[in-house]
Design an enzyme around this catalytic site. Sequence first.
Site, mmCIF file in Angstrom:
data_model
loop_
_atom_site.group_PDB
_atom_site.id
_atom_site.type_symbol
_atom_site.label_atom_id
_atom_site.label_comp_id
_atom_site.label_asym_id
_atom_site.label_seq_id
_atom_site.Cartn_x
_atom_site.Cartn_y
_atom_site.Cartn_z
ATOM 1 N N SER A 182 19.375 36.906 -73.375
ATOM 2 C CA SER A 182 20.568 37.138 -72.558
ATOM 3 C C SER A 182 21.075 35.898 -71.835
ATOM 4 C CB SER A 182 20.308 38.257 -71.557
ATOM 5 O OG SER A 182 19.112 38.031 -70.852
ATOM 6 N N HIS A 210 22.373 42.653 -75.926
ATOM 7 C CA HIS A 210 23.572 41.811 -76.066
ATOM 8 C C HIS A 210 24.076 41.720 -77.497
ATOM 9 C CE1 HIS A 210 23.726 40.296 -71.949
ATOM 10 N NE2 HIS A 210 22.404 40.396 -71.981
ATOM 11 N N LYS A 241 27.235 47.065 -72.532
ATOM 12 C CA LYS A 241 27.760 45.719 -72.783
ATOM 13 C C LYS A 241 28.875 45.813 -73.823
ATOM 14 C CE LYS A 241 23.904 43.723 -70.529
ATOM 15 N NZ LYS A 241 22.470 43.502 -70.551
#
Length: 393
Positions: A182, A210, A241
């Site tokens: 990340s 992610h 996300k």
Amino acid sequence: MSHDPFAWLDDELVSLEANHLRRRLSTREGRQRPATIRLDGRPMVNFASNDYLGLAAESLVEAVEKALHQVGWGSGASPLITGRGAVHAELERTLADFEGAEAALLFPTGFAANTGTIPALLDKRDVVYSDAKNHASIIDGCRLSGARIEVYPHRDVDYLRTAIQDGRAFRRRLIVTDGLFSMDGDFAPLAELAELAEQFDAMLMVDEAHATGVFGQRGRGVCEQLGVEDGVHVRVGTLSKALGSIGGFVVGQQCLIDWLANRARSYVFSTALPEATAAAALEALRLIQSEPFRRTELLSRAAQLREDLKRQGWHTGDSVSQIIPVAVGDPARAMELASALKERGLLVPGIRPPSVPPGESLLRISLSYDHTDEMIDRLLQAMAELKVADDAP
Ligand SMILES: *Cc1c(COP(=O)(O)O)cnc(C)c1O
């Protein structure tokens, strides 16, 4: 004055300040958008959002409104009692299909997915091998499990091989890693980890937080991108996300999902999310499959940006993704650069310990499908000016 139980806190906060580590809350005004933002009264180009595909800002609103009218708000209880509704169930089925897995389980957040799953798989008779740069929620999950924790240096497969050879006496072994890290934007060496897991009879767990929606032919993440899905036993993701909603999930074999529904404490003892959030995630999954250009364009612009930054003399490490770290080192310098960018109307967060190890402070550029070429050019222009200032004696 009478007894002050928090006198120590004033000292601690002063010490954070002195070390350039004190964080302060900002307030965004208006809607979250991944490319523009008004923060603390200042309009800026936003390079700090994880809404990588721009879905949260626009495309999901209608799905949420529609669901609100149909199923209302609030889920009333934990999923095992009465909190799991038809939309949750549909999302779990759809996630499992999307990921090519037998089953899926929704958690309140990605953080909760990790802190619930790892302790459900391990106890003090077991050992967990964890990459040094794993997300805080993985670290906490490892600690909560009570298992022996072996932290291996970032992506160091040789170190891990030696450690895991020494771990054969433990009852169970788990290797756990971010798929796409990340802060550094690099991939875990998943093919090698899958091989080690196979060889040493270990479970392999990969956190795709992610990467879901961004990597892989179908947008499933790094496991798909690297062709290792069959060798990964536990896949964790977040809906918050690139998918633009809220919530975490785990996919895997039916027996794993059944076990987690019984034993993952952050699942069992936490209220289910409102179903409208699941409706948003369903719409996001549909868009990820019908609009693959969002991820392909994002990744090609990210590759270009990394190259342009390198040409200016910045170091972007091993990033291969839309997360582009610019190595700085010193936390005070990272914050100076971040605030110089802010002065120029560009929001790029400085990242300091404890989010990164001491000495590895950085600027974290988070690129989104919604950024225009003009916005990226403004960033490059500013970075070029700051580089000149940085290099001056
Ligand atoms: C953000 C993140 C999480 C937490 O997900 P949330 O849904 O925001 O709680 C977990 N793991 C990794 C690697 C992350 O980056």
